[in-house]
Design an enzyme around this catalytic site. Sequence first.
Site, PDB file in Angstrom:
ATOM      1  N   ALA A 243      -2.293   5.566  -8.060  1.00  0.00           N
ATOM      2  CA  ALA A 243      -2.602   6.961  -7.743  1.00  0.00           C
ATOM      3  C   ALA A 243      -2.613   7.841  -8.995  1.00  0.00           C
ATOM      4  O   ALA A 243      -2.255   7.424 -10.097  1.00  0.00           O
ATOM      5  CB  ALA A 243      -1.598   7.489  -6.721  1.00  0.00           C
ATOM      6  N   HIS A 244      -3.012   9.085  -8.782  1.00  0.00           N
ATOM      7  CA  HIS A 244      -3.208  10.048  -9.864  1.00  0.00           C
ATOM      8  C   HIS A 244      -1.957  10.247 -10.701  1.00  0.00           C
ATOM      9  O   HIS A 244      -0.839  10.283 -10.199  1.00  0.00           O
ATOM     10  CB  HIS A 244      -3.677  11.392  -9.300  1.00  0.00           C
ATOM     11  CG  HIS A 244      -2.678  12.041  -8.379  1.00  0.00           C
ATOM     12  ND1 HIS A 244      -1.698  12.883  -8.818  1.00  0.00           N
ATOM     13  CD2 HIS A 244      -2.519  11.952  -7.038  1.00  0.00           C
ATOM     14  CE1 HIS A 244      -0.972  13.298  -7.800  1.00  0.00           C
ATOM     15  NE2 HIS A 244      -1.453  12.739  -6.698  1.00  0.00           N
ATOM     16  N   ASN A 245      -2.172  10.346 -11.999  1.00  0.00           N
ATOM     17  CA  ASN A 245      -1.119  10.643 -12.987  1.00  0.00           C
ATOM     18  C   ASN A 245      -0.074   9.544 -13.137  1.00  0.00           C
ATOM     19  O   ASN A 245       0.947   9.759 -13.787  1.00  0.00           O
ATOM     20  CB  ASN A 245      -0.435  11.970 -12.693  1.00  0.00           C
ATOM     21  CG  ASN A 245      -1.352  13.158 -12.931  1.00  0.00           C
ATOM     22  OD1 ASN A 245      -1.991  13.646 -11.988  1.00  0.00           O
ATOM     23  ND2 ASN A 245      -1.452  13.607 -14.171  1.00  0.00           N
ATOM     24  N   SER A 246      -0.309   8.370 -12.554  1.00  0.00           N
ATOM     25  CA  SER A 246       0.599   7.256 -12.817  1.00  0.00           C
ATOM     26  C   SER A 246       0.375   6.747 -14.236  1.00  0.00           C
ATOM     27  O   SER A 246      -0.730   6.823 -14.780  1.00  0.00           O
ATOM     28  CB  SER A 246       0.383   6.122 -11.813  1.00  0.00           C
ATOM     29  OG  SER A 246       0.905   6.477 -10.543  1.00  0.00           O
ATOM     30  N   SER A 263       2.085   9.966  -9.971  1.00  0.00           N
ATOM     31  CA  SER A 263       3.039  10.238 -11.054  1.00  0.00           C
ATOM     32  C   SER A 263       4.162   9.218 -11.141  1.00  0.00           C
ATOM     33  O   SER A 263       5.285   9.538 -11.537  1.00  0.00           O
ATOM     34  CB  SER A 263       3.621  11.653 -10.904  1.00  0.00           C
ATOM     35  OG  SER A 263       2.596  12.620 -10.965  1.00  0.00           O
TER      36      SER A 263
END
Length: 330
Positions: A243-246, A263
């Site tokens: 997912a986003h910002n991982s 994240s």
Amino acid sequence: MTSYTIQEINNLLKGELIGNTTQPIEGPEQLQNAKKQHITFIGSHKYVKYWADSKASAVLVNDNLTVVPDENRAVIKVKNADLAMAKVLELFNPPAPAFESDIHPTAVIHETATIGEGCKIGANCYVGKNVSLGKGVILYPNVCVFDETTIGDHTIVWSGTVIRERCIIGNHCIFHTNVSIGADGFGYRPSDDGRGLVKIPQIGNVIIGHHVEIGANSCVDRAKFSSTIIGDGCKIDNLVQIAHNSVMGCSCIMAGHSGLAGSVTLGDGVIIGGSASIKDHTTIHSGATVGAGSGVMNDVPAGQTVLGYPAQDSREMLKQWVAMRRLTKK
């Protein structure tokens, strides 16, 4: 048909050849399915018993196992049978699909795109504005690479993969069929009136390091802002969600059906088992392992193995499982 003598194979592996076979080896096969033209392997004590009934003419075995050769059947002892078999598989690996022309006439390539030396672009590919492809990049048919994306040297992208705008991809990566790189992260919040959902714009990108391999139908979402990052040498199985910002460190492994929420941070060398799920804003430190099917709700210290749902230290969780089993037997 390609074939090798057992001596030629042993010269490659530099193992200890015990016994001999005059049978040409035409390929590797599983121990119980092998025929006389095959070489097989044994990496565990529990499979030694199947050697006597196997029809294989040769076997690779870990050097700590006792496997006896038979008439016209040979044993090659090696330090690690799995790694040795990988070398044998390379010997018999069939060639990749051929391109009749380096750039197929049905490919659509924007005039501002930069195409490196030796690139191959298959039928119905799309290469967008200001895209840069390094040397020797291969795009198999029906790949889309959108605007301002950079792909490093000798990266291979298989059919159906979509790489969205502004992504940065390293050298020697492999993306298998239908991978999604850089789609919107999953971001919504309740509206002020409580009667709907507001989509949060996802304006970041994805950065992928060198020698990364991503399996079929896996997704790496772009960041809300900044970047979703996959470090050098990471290996990602089929049907994985990132997912986003991982942020993933170097040489991490994620098995099929596992997922990182937004994240999440992984250190170097983290192993995520199949179907494991990691809660958002969680950090799993270097060298940690998450067991298959586990649900990680809190940070995991470096080198620790966790199991269960919610995930706990593996030794503690195993004690709980033993205690539960005893209770059910009373």
